[in-house]
Scaffold this motif. Sequence first.
Motif, PDB file in Angstrom:
ATOM      1  N   ALA A 281       4.928   6.358   2.079  1.00 50.47           N
ATOM      2  CA  ALA A 281       5.747   5.671   3.072  1.00 50.47           C
ATOM      3  C   ALA A 281       5.546   4.177   2.897  1.00 50.47           C
ATOM      4  O   ALA A 281       4.481   3.733   2.470  1.00 50.47           O
ATOM      5  N   VAL A 282       6.592   3.404   3.235  1.00 49.12           N
ATOM      6  CA  VAL A 282       6.544   1.951   3.076  1.00 49.12           C
ATOM      7  C   VAL A 282       7.200   1.296   4.288  1.00 49.12           C
ATOM      8  O   VAL A 282       8.262   1.729   4.733  1.00 49.12           O
ATOM      9  N   SER A 283       6.551   0.262   4.803  1.00 45.91           N
ATOM     10  CA  SER A 283       7.162  -0.611   5.797  1.00 45.91           C
ATOM     11  C   SER A 283       7.093  -2.027   5.250  1.00 45.91           C
ATOM     12  O   SER A 283       6.466  -2.257   4.212  1.00 45.91           O
ATOM     13  N   PRO A 284       7.704  -3.003   5.915  1.00 45.76           N
ATOM     14  CA  PRO A 284       7.582  -4.376   5.406  1.00 45.76           C
ATOM     15  C   PRO A 284       6.137  -4.867   5.349  1.00 45.76           C
ATOM     16  O   PRO A 284       5.822  -5.740   4.531  1.00 45.76           O
ATOM     17  N   LYS A 285       5.270  -4.309   6.184  1.00 44.74           N
ATOM     18  CA  LYS A 285       3.893  -4.793   6.257  1.00 44.74           C
ATOM     19  C   LYS A 285       2.896  -3.945   5.483  1.00 44.74           C
ATOM     20  O   LYS A 285       1.896  -4.454   4.977  1.00 44.74           O
ATOM     21  N   ARG A 286       3.124  -2.630   5.421  1.00 48.22           N
ATOM     22  CA  ARG A 286       2.109  -1.733   4.878  1.00 48.22           C
ATOM     23  C   ARG A 286       2.747  -0.636   4.033  1.00 48.22           C
ATOM     24  O   ARG A 286       3.943  -0.361   4.147  1.00 48.22           O
ATOM     25  N   LEU A 287       1.911  -0.019   3.217  1.00 47.99           N
ATOM     26  CA  LEU A 287       2.301   1.203   2.522  1.00 47.99           C
ATOM     27  C   LEU A 287       1.256   2.267   2.811  1.00 47.99           C
ATOM     28  O   LEU A 287       0.104   1.963   3.123  1.00 47.99           O
ATOM     29  N   VAL A 288       1.654   3.514   2.726  1.00 50.96           N
ATOM     30  CA  VAL A 288       0.742   4.642   2.885  1.00 50.96           C
ATOM     31  C   VAL A 288       0.661   5.379   1.565  1.00 50.96           C
ATOM     32  O   VAL A 288       1.687   5.710   0.963  1.00 50.96           O
ATOM     33  N   ASN A 289      -0.553   5.617   1.108  1.00 51.34           N
ATOM     34  CA  ASN A 289      -0.779   6.347  -0.139  1.00 51.34           C
ATOM     35  C   ASN A 289      -2.168   6.986  -0.053  1.00 51.34           C
ATOM     36  O   ASN A 289      -2.875   6.828   0.943  1.00 51.34           O
ATOM     37  N   VAL A 290      -2.571   7.692  -1.079  1.00 55.10           N
ATOM     38  CA  VAL A 290      -3.876   8.354  -1.063  1.00 55.10           C
ATOM     39  C   VAL A 290      -4.999   7.330  -0.937  1.00 55.10           C
ATOM     40  O   VAL A 290      -4.862   6.171  -1.337  1.00 55.10           O
TER      41      VAL A 290
ATOM     42  N   PRO B 270      -1.187  -8.529 -11.127  1.00 54.74           N
ATOM     43  CA  PRO B 270       0.032  -8.232 -10.372  1.00 54.74           C
ATOM     44  C   PRO B 270       0.140  -6.742 -10.033  1.00 54.74           C
ATOM     45  O   PRO B 270      -0.219  -5.873 -10.832  1.00 54.74           O
ATOM     46  N   VAL B 271       0.648  -6.471  -8.834  1.00 59.30           N
ATOM     47  CA  VAL B 271       0.798  -5.101  -8.342  1.00 59.30           C
ATOM     48  C   VAL B 271       2.273  -4.808  -8.087  1.00 59.30           C
ATOM     49  O   VAL B 271       2.974  -5.612  -7.457  1.00 59.30           O
ATOM     50  N   ALA B 272       2.729  -3.641  -8.559  1.00 57.08           N
ATOM     51  CA  ALA B 272       4.071  -3.149  -8.250  1.00 57.08           C
ATOM     52  C   ALA B 272       3.948  -1.853  -7.461  1.00 57.08           C
ATOM     53  O   ALA B 272       3.170  -0.968  -7.827  1.00 57.08           O
ATOM     54  N   VAL B 273       4.684  -1.739  -6.373  1.00 61.16           N
ATOM     55  CA  VAL B 273       4.739  -0.514  -5.572  1.00 61.16           C
ATOM     56  C   VAL B 273       6.095   0.127  -5.782  1.00 61.16           C
ATOM     57  O   VAL B 273       7.137  -0.501  -5.548  1.00 61.16           O
ATOM     58  N   VAL B 274       6.095   1.382  -6.225  1.00 58.95           N
ATOM     59  CA  VAL B 274       7.324   2.096  -6.564  1.00 58.95           C
ATOM     60  C   VAL B 274       7.578   3.190  -5.532  1.00 58.95           C
ATOM     61  O   VAL B 274       6.785   4.128  -5.398  1.00 58.95           O
ATOM     62  N   ALA B 275       8.660   3.081  -4.799  1.00 58.62           N
ATOM     63  CA  ALA B 275       9.046   4.109  -3.821  1.00 58.62           C
ATOM     64  C   ALA B 275      10.508   3.887  -3.454  1.00 58.62           C
ATOM     65  O   ALA B 275      10.910   2.751  -3.189  1.00 58.62           O
ATOM     66  N   ASP B 276      11.288   4.945  -3.425  1.00 57.77           N
ATOM     67  CA  ASP B 276      12.704   4.780  -3.104  1.00 57.77           C
ATOM     68  C   ASP B 276      12.871   4.451  -1.626  1.00 57.77           C
ATOM     69  O   ASP B 276      11.958   4.625  -0.815  1.00 57.77           O
ATOM     70  N   THR B 277      14.042   3.956  -1.265  1.00 57.70           N
ATOM     71  CA  THR B 277      14.274   3.485   0.097  1.00 57.70           C
ATOM     72  C   THR B 277      14.246   4.608   1.129  1.00 57.70           C
ATOM     73  O   THR B 277      14.119   4.342   2.326  1.00 57.70           O
ATOM     74  N   GLY B 278      14.342   5.850   0.688  1.00 59.15           N
ATOM     75  CA  GLY B 278      14.223   6.968   1.621  1.00 59.15           C
ATOM     76  C   GLY B 278      12.840   7.064   2.237  1.00 59.15           C
ATOM     77  O   GLY B 278      12.655   7.753   3.253  1.00 59.15           O
ATOM     78  N   LYS B 279      11.861   6.375   1.663  1.00 60.19           N
ATOM     79  CA  LYS B 279      10.495   6.403   2.195  1.00 60.19           C
ATOM     80  C   LYS B 279      10.185   5.209   3.088  1.00 60.19           C
ATOM     81  O   LYS B 279       9.039   5.012   3.479  1.00 60.19           O
ATOM     82  N   GLU B 280      11.188   4.417   3.407  1.00 63.28           N
ATOM     83  CA  GLU B 280      10.964   3.258   4.261  1.00 63.28           C
ATOM     84  C   GLU B 280      11.013   3.670   5.731  1.00 63.28           C
ATOM     85  O   GLU B 280      11.928   4.374   6.165  1.00 63.28           O
TER      86      GLU B 280
END
Length: 258
Positions: A181-190, A206-216
């Motif tokens: 899950a992703v919000s503008p402030k945080r992400l949820v992962n293991v 550098p860090v890239a977070v990959v998640a489609d918009t359905g997880k926002e």
Amino acid sequence: MKPLRRIIESAAADRDHGAGEIERRLVAGLLDRRGDWTGEALIEGADALRAGQPVMANLRNLARRLATDDPASLEAWLRRRAEVLDELPRRLGEAAWPHLEGAARLVTLSRSSAVAAVLEHAWDRGWRGETVVLDGSPAGRGPEQAVRLARRLQPVRSQPDATAPRWLDGRRVRVVVGADAVSPKRLVNVCGTAALLELAGVRSVPVAVVADTGKELPDAELDELLAASPRAGGDGPGRTWPLFEAAAMAGVAARVHE
């Protein structure tokens, strides 16, 4: 049990597939049973989906649509979503390529179909760096990810989380992680994600977070999701811990989506 109800409850009870695959099957099933839609059936289905899959952001969003959209709007959204899901690996791969191109080493952790898609896309475009897959929490299933990637990429290393400092050393290193899950402030992962991102920040990786918009999701909903997440341990006093955690988006260089 009516076919529409069976389709939704099957998705709600699925513990064998990832969030993306469950959603893909459910969207197809809902469209196939379009003639069975009633307001009552869709609201009941939304309740069943929320209860059965409280920690999958994309299914929470789908349940919200079932409960609130009128049938015409819901059908149009499901058809658009089906097209996105069919093309998602390619779209994610293309969106991530500018952030991965030129890296000598990519460090990730846990099992993520989205991350696998972008790494395989990079390989197909000629990237020939090293991939390091950290384990993540007991739910992370990092070794499974390494096995999958090693079928196409070389070299792929499967490593415990404690070795992360070693793999973040050197030039042209990038971190790429997925998210439940992703919000503008945080992400949820293991669990392990927050430590990896913090270490990457200290090392200027550098860090890239990959998640489609359905997880926002709205940021407040991430707390609900975390509260419903499973825990591990239990062999001694205080020996329980969550399998998932929140990490700040503040240090993320690239938010990759379709």
